[in-house]
Design a protein around this motif. Structure first.
Motif, PDB file in Angstrom:
ATOM      1  N   LEU A 120      -4.924  -8.123   4.733  1.00  0.00           N
ATOM      2  CA  LEU A 120      -3.506  -8.672   4.715  1.00  0.00           C
ATOM      3  C   LEU A 120      -3.805  -9.896   4.206  1.00  0.00           C
ATOM      4  O   LEU A 120      -4.958 -10.408   3.795  1.00  0.00           O
ATOM      5  CB  LEU A 120      -2.876  -8.539   6.071  1.00  0.00           C
TER       6      LEU A 120
ATOM      7  N   SER B  72       1.574 -10.173   4.689  1.00  0.00           N
ATOM      8  CA  SER B  72       1.683  -9.024   3.828  1.00  0.00           C
ATOM      9  C   SER B  72       0.818  -8.606   3.124  1.00  0.00           C
ATOM     10  O   SER B  72      -0.510  -8.549   3.555  1.00  0.00           O
ATOM     11  CB  SER B  72       2.819  -9.938   2.632  1.00  0.00           C
ATOM     12  N   HIS B  73       1.067  -7.310   2.594  1.00  0.00           N
ATOM     13  CA  HIS B  73       0.033  -6.692   1.960  1.00  0.00           C
ATOM     14  C   HIS B  73      -0.393  -7.610   0.658  1.00  0.00           C
ATOM     15  O   HIS B  73       0.338  -7.962   0.182  1.00  0.00           O
ATOM     16  CB  HIS B  73       0.452  -5.221   1.740  1.00  0.00           C
ATOM     17  N   PRO B  74      -1.727  -7.516   0.358  1.00  0.00           N
ATOM     18  CA  PRO B  74      -2.104  -7.870  -0.850  1.00  0.00           C
ATOM     19  C   PRO B  74      -1.374  -7.701  -2.312  1.00  0.00           C
ATOM     20  O   PRO B  74      -1.138  -8.596  -2.782  1.00  0.00           O
ATOM     21  CB  PRO B  74      -3.697  -7.545  -0.960  1.00  0.00           C
TER      22      PRO B  74
ATOM     23  N   GLN C  82      -6.886  -3.616   8.862  1.00  0.00           N
ATOM     24  CA  GLN C  82      -5.902  -3.658   7.949  1.00  0.00           C
ATOM     25  C   GLN C  82      -5.888  -5.286   7.043  1.00  0.00           C
ATOM     26  O   GLN C  82      -5.968  -6.080   7.404  1.00  0.00           O
ATOM     27  CB  GLN C  82      -4.553  -3.850   8.337  1.00  0.00           C
TER      28      GLN C  82
ATOM     29  N   MET D 274       0.837  -1.122   0.136  1.00  0.00           N
ATOM     30  CA  MET D 274      -0.157   0.013   0.017  1.00  0.00           C
ATOM     31  C   MET D 274       0.799   1.371   0.086  1.00  0.00           C
ATOM     32  O   MET D 274       1.712   1.407   0.848  1.00  0.00           O
ATOM     33  CB  MET D 274      -0.828  -0.145   1.299  1.00  0.00           C
TER      34      MET D 274
ATOM     35  N   GLN E  86       5.909   4.625   1.849  1.00  0.00           N
ATOM     36  CA  GLN E  86       5.402   3.094   1.784  1.00  0.00           C
ATOM     37  C   GLN E  86       5.217   2.557   3.044  1.00  0.00           C
ATOM     38  O   GLN E  86       6.075   2.645   3.960  1.00  0.00           O
ATOM     39  CB  GLN E  86       6.759   2.018   1.184  1.00  0.00           C
ATOM     40  N   THR E  87       4.111   2.314   3.307  1.00  0.00           N
ATOM     41  CA  THR E  87       3.591   1.588   4.666  1.00  0.00           C
ATOM     42  C   THR E  87       4.049   0.326   4.428  1.00  0.00           C
ATOM     43  O   THR E  87       3.729  -0.615   3.728  1.00  0.00           O
ATOM     44  CB  THR E  87       2.103   1.606   4.951  1.00  0.00           C
ATOM     45  N   THR E  88       4.619  -0.349   5.457  1.00  0.00           N
ATOM     46  CA  THR E  88       5.012  -1.675   5.695  1.00  0.00           C
ATOM     47  C   THR E  88       3.904  -2.733   6.476  1.00  0.00           C
ATOM     48  O   THR E  88       3.114  -2.360   7.409  1.00  0.00           O
ATOM     49  CB  THR E  88       6.344  -1.617   6.649  1.00  0.00           C
ATOM     50  N   ALA E  89       4.030  -3.703   5.980  1.00  0.00           N
ATOM     51  CA  ALA E  89       3.078  -4.903   6.384  1.00  0.00           C
ATOM     52  C   ALA E  89       3.786  -5.068   7.837  1.00  0.00           C
ATOM     53  O   ALA E  89       4.788  -5.379   7.913  1.00  0.00           O
ATOM     54  CB  ALA E  89       2.948  -6.057   5.516  1.00  0.00           C
TER      55      ALA E  89
ATOM     56  N   LYS F 290      -7.801 -10.733   8.149  1.00  0.00           N
ATOM     57  CA  LYS F 290      -7.997  -8.972   8.628  1.00  0.00           C
ATOM     58  C   LYS F 290      -8.263  -9.235  10.211  1.00  0.00           C
ATOM     59  O   LYS F 290      -9.220 -10.256  10.709  1.00  0.00           O
ATOM     60  CB  LYS F 290      -9.299  -8.384   7.935  1.00  0.00           C
TER      61      LYS F 290
ATOM     62  N   ALA G 225      -0.868  -6.835  13.309  1.00  0.00           N
ATOM     63  CA  ALA G 225      -1.673  -6.118  12.385  1.00  0.00           C
ATOM     64  C   ALA G 225      -2.469  -4.958  13.172  1.00  0.00           C
ATOM     65  O   ALA G 225      -3.000  -5.170  14.275  1.00  0.00           O
ATOM     66  CB  ALA G 225      -2.347  -7.056  11.561  1.00  0.00           C
TER      67      ALA G 225
END
Length: 109
Positions: A38, A102-104, A36, A1, A22-25, A68, A32
């Motif tokens: 994920l 992780s982020h999708p 959010q 994201m 950059q937002t980190t997962a 989530k 989390a």
């Protein structure tokens, strides 16, 4: 994201500047934020409870599944209410720490 931040300081310039951050997962589901979106990367069990990996996979925590955190208990944020696919579970924080996420978008790359 990717989050876009608009910075504007009239004393420095007459035009706003755009920067990206950059937002980190989180490393595990236990870290989390509520709501959010994920994706599960994998499950690893602690040495004192090796059966947790099989149990978490049996209830749906498989690589690629959307996950989530819906809510956290008080006090201490334990347990977590977690949505995986179409199912909702309460997990202890120690169990959620076994689930790598992780982020999708990161899984599509």
């Amino acid at each position: 994201m990717m989050r876009i931040i608009l910075d504007w300081n009239p004393s420095l310039s007459s035009k706003p500047t755009v920067s990206t951050m950059q937002t980190t997962a989180p490393a595990s589901l236990a870290l989390a934020k509520i709501g959010q979106a994920l994706v599960v990367l994998g499950v690893s069990a602690p040495s004192h409870a090796p059966e947790w990996a099989a149990w978490l996979e049996e209830i749906g925590f498989l690589p690629g599944e959307a996950v989530k955190v819906m809510a956290r208990g008080l006090p201490g944020a334990d347990p977590l209410v977690v949505r995986i696919g179409q199912s909702t579970f309460a997990l202890r924080r120690a169990e959620a720490e076994c689930i790598a996420v992780s982020h999708p978008a990161a899984c599509l790359a």
